[in-house]
Design a protein around this motif. Sequence first.
Motif, short mmCIF file in Angstrom:
data_model
loop_
_atom_site.label_atom_id
_atom_site.label_comp_id
_atom_site.label_asym_id
_atom_site.label_seq_id
_atom_site.Cartn_x
_atom_site.Cartn_y
_atom_site.Cartn_z
N GLU A 277 0.86 -1.18 0.00
CA GLU A 277 0.00 0.00 0.00
C GLU A 277 0.90 1.23 0.00
O GLU A 277 1.34 1.70 1.04
CB GLU A 277 -0.90 -0.01 1.25
N LEU A 278 1.19 1.74 -1.19
CA LEU A 278 2.12 2.86 -1.31
C LEU A 278 1.45 4.17 -0.93
O LEU A 278 0.28 4.41 -1.28
CB LEU A 278 2.66 2.95 -2.74
N GLY A 279 2.19 5.01 -0.22
CA GLY A 279 1.67 6.31 0.18
C GLY A 279 1.70 7.31 -0.96
O GLY A 279 2.17 7.03 -2.07
N ILE A 280 1.24 8.50 -0.68
CA ILE A 280 1.13 9.54 -1.70
C ILE A 280 2.50 9.91 -2.26
O ILE A 280 2.63 10.29 -3.42
CB ILE A 280 0.42 10.78 -1.11
N GLY B 3 2.00 9.23 -6.00
CA GLY B 3 1.54 10.53 -6.45
C GLY B 3 0.12 10.81 -5.98
O GLY B 3 -0.65 9.91 -5.68
N GLY B 4 -0.23 12.07 -5.89
CA GLY B 4 -1.58 12.41 -5.44
C GLY B 4 -1.64 13.84 -4.93
O GLY B 4 -0.73 14.64 -5.16
N VAL B 5 -2.71 14.13 -4.25
CA VAL B 5 -2.94 15.48 -3.73
C VAL B 5 -3.45 15.37 -2.30
O VAL B 5 -4.15 14.42 -1.94
CB VAL B 5 -3.94 16.25 -4.63
N ALA C 61 -1.42 20.39 -1.36
CA ALA C 61 -0.09 19.91 -1.71
C ALA C 61 -0.21 18.80 -2.74
O ALA C 61 -0.98 17.86 -2.56
CB ALA C 61 0.65 19.41 -0.47
N SER C 62 0.55 18.94 -3.82
CA SER C 62 0.52 17.92 -4.87
C SER C 62 1.90 17.27 -4.96
O SER C 62 2.92 17.95 -4.94
CB SER C 62 0.16 18.56 -6.21
N VAL C 63 1.90 15.95 -5.03
CA VAL C 63 3.15 15.19 -5.12
C VAL C 63 3.11 14.34 -6.37
O VAL C 63 2.17 13.59 -6.59
CB VAL C 63 3.35 14.30 -3.87
N SER C 64 4.15 14.47 -7.18
CA SER C 64 4.23 13.66 -8.41
C SER C 64 4.77 12.27 -8.07
O SER C 64 5.65 12.12 -7.22
CB SER C 64 5.15 14.34 -9.42
N SER C 65 4.25 11.26 -8.74
CA SER C 65 4.73 9.90 -8.51
C SER C 65 6.19 9.74 -8.93
O SER C 65 6.89 8.83 -8.47
CB SER C 65 3.86 8.90 -9.27
N PHE D 86 -0.36 -2.02 5.80
CA PHE D 86 0.17 -0.75 6.28
C PHE D 86 0.65 0.09 5.10
O PHE D 86 1.16 -0.44 4.11
CB PHE D 86 1.34 -0.96 7.24
N GLU D 87 0.52 1.40 5.22
CA GLU D 87 0.95 2.30 4.15
C GLU D 87 2.47 2.48 4.19
O GLU D 87 3.05 2.67 5.25
CB GLU D 87 0.27 3.65 4.29
N VAL D 88 3.08 2.42 3.02
CA VAL D 88 4.52 2.61 2.89
C VAL D 88 4.81 4.07 2.57
O VAL D 88 4.36 4.59 1.54
CB VAL D 88 5.10 1.70 1.79
N THR D 89 5.55 4.73 3.44
CA THR D 89 5.91 6.13 3.28
C THR D 89 7.44 6.25 3.30
O THR D 89 8.14 5.27 3.56
CB THR D 89 5.31 6.97 4.42
N PRO D 90 7.97 7.45 3.05
CA PRO D 90 9.43 7.61 3.18
C PRO D 90 9.94 7.22 4.57
O PRO D 90 11.05 6.69 4.70
CB PRO D 90 9.63 9.11 2.91
N ALA D 91 9.13 7.46 5.61
CA ALA D 91 9.53 7.05 6.96
C ALA D 91 9.64 5.53 7.06
O ALA D 91 10.48 5.00 7.81
CB ALA D 91 8.52 7.57 7.98
#
Length: 282
Positions: A48-51, A55-57, A135-139, A196-201
């Motif tokens: 489950e990849l995070g934003i 990518g997303g908003v 906030a917008s994040v590109s994949s 669980f969501e995967v984030t940079p942390a």
Amino acid sequence: MKSRFAGLGRLYRGETTFDFIGRRMIGFAVSLVIVVAGAGSLLIQGLELGIDFRGGVAWEVPSNSSAGELTDEDARAVLDANNIESTSAKIQFLTGTELQIMRVQVGDQTEQVRLAVQKSYADLAKVPVEEVSVASVSSSWGRSITEKALRALVVFFIVVSLYISWRLEWKMALTAIIAMAHDVVISVGVYSLLGFEVTPATVIAFLTILGFSLYDTVVVFDRVLENSKKFAASRQSFANIANISTNEVLARSLNTTLASALPVVSLLVVGSFILGAKSLED
């Protein structure tokens, strides 16, 4: 009671006699079950990849404004009204000293939809539009970070292998790499199994696990090499030497685990369950 304290004393003096090698098949079996389950989950449902990775908003809305405290249902209703799938949205409530922020994350949207949702949240919270941040994040950013992390990981494996081969033995270097890969596969598999969501942390956490895994492995191998020389004249079997070495550093490994786990548990219990920091709970 005295026997318990005596047992702890023997543990911290490295005088325990656990038969780790004799019971290794139990560990192999448990590890195999977890690895197979995790690998199967990775193949079937993935992570489950995070934003930051897909990518997303994200919108951040003051939650305790004059309109009253916003709820999860309020956030999803706004998304539904703007034709955005709300069931897959991630909603967090970030609690500060004076202000609570509702953070809503969804997949990438057009500029028109972003502005429309921003205005809808501003109307809902009864605040100016400028107080609702977008906030917008590109994949591609997440993909770039992932590629750099993988390259760093490969370099790390190579350097560690060369060092252990030079300092100890090449067989120990190979085993250390396998042990680190095993620990990371289990950790990633658990994330996949539990959704669980995967984030940079999360990536940082996986690298931390690598560090602790390598530390424990090198400590054990160093003691094994030392004891191999020490018991060379007594014709001890390698299994006995490995058992003795592992028992001697058992307390050190436990102390390392406790030293890293206690701050994390304290943050979770005190910060989330006592002080109510929802971001920690999520």
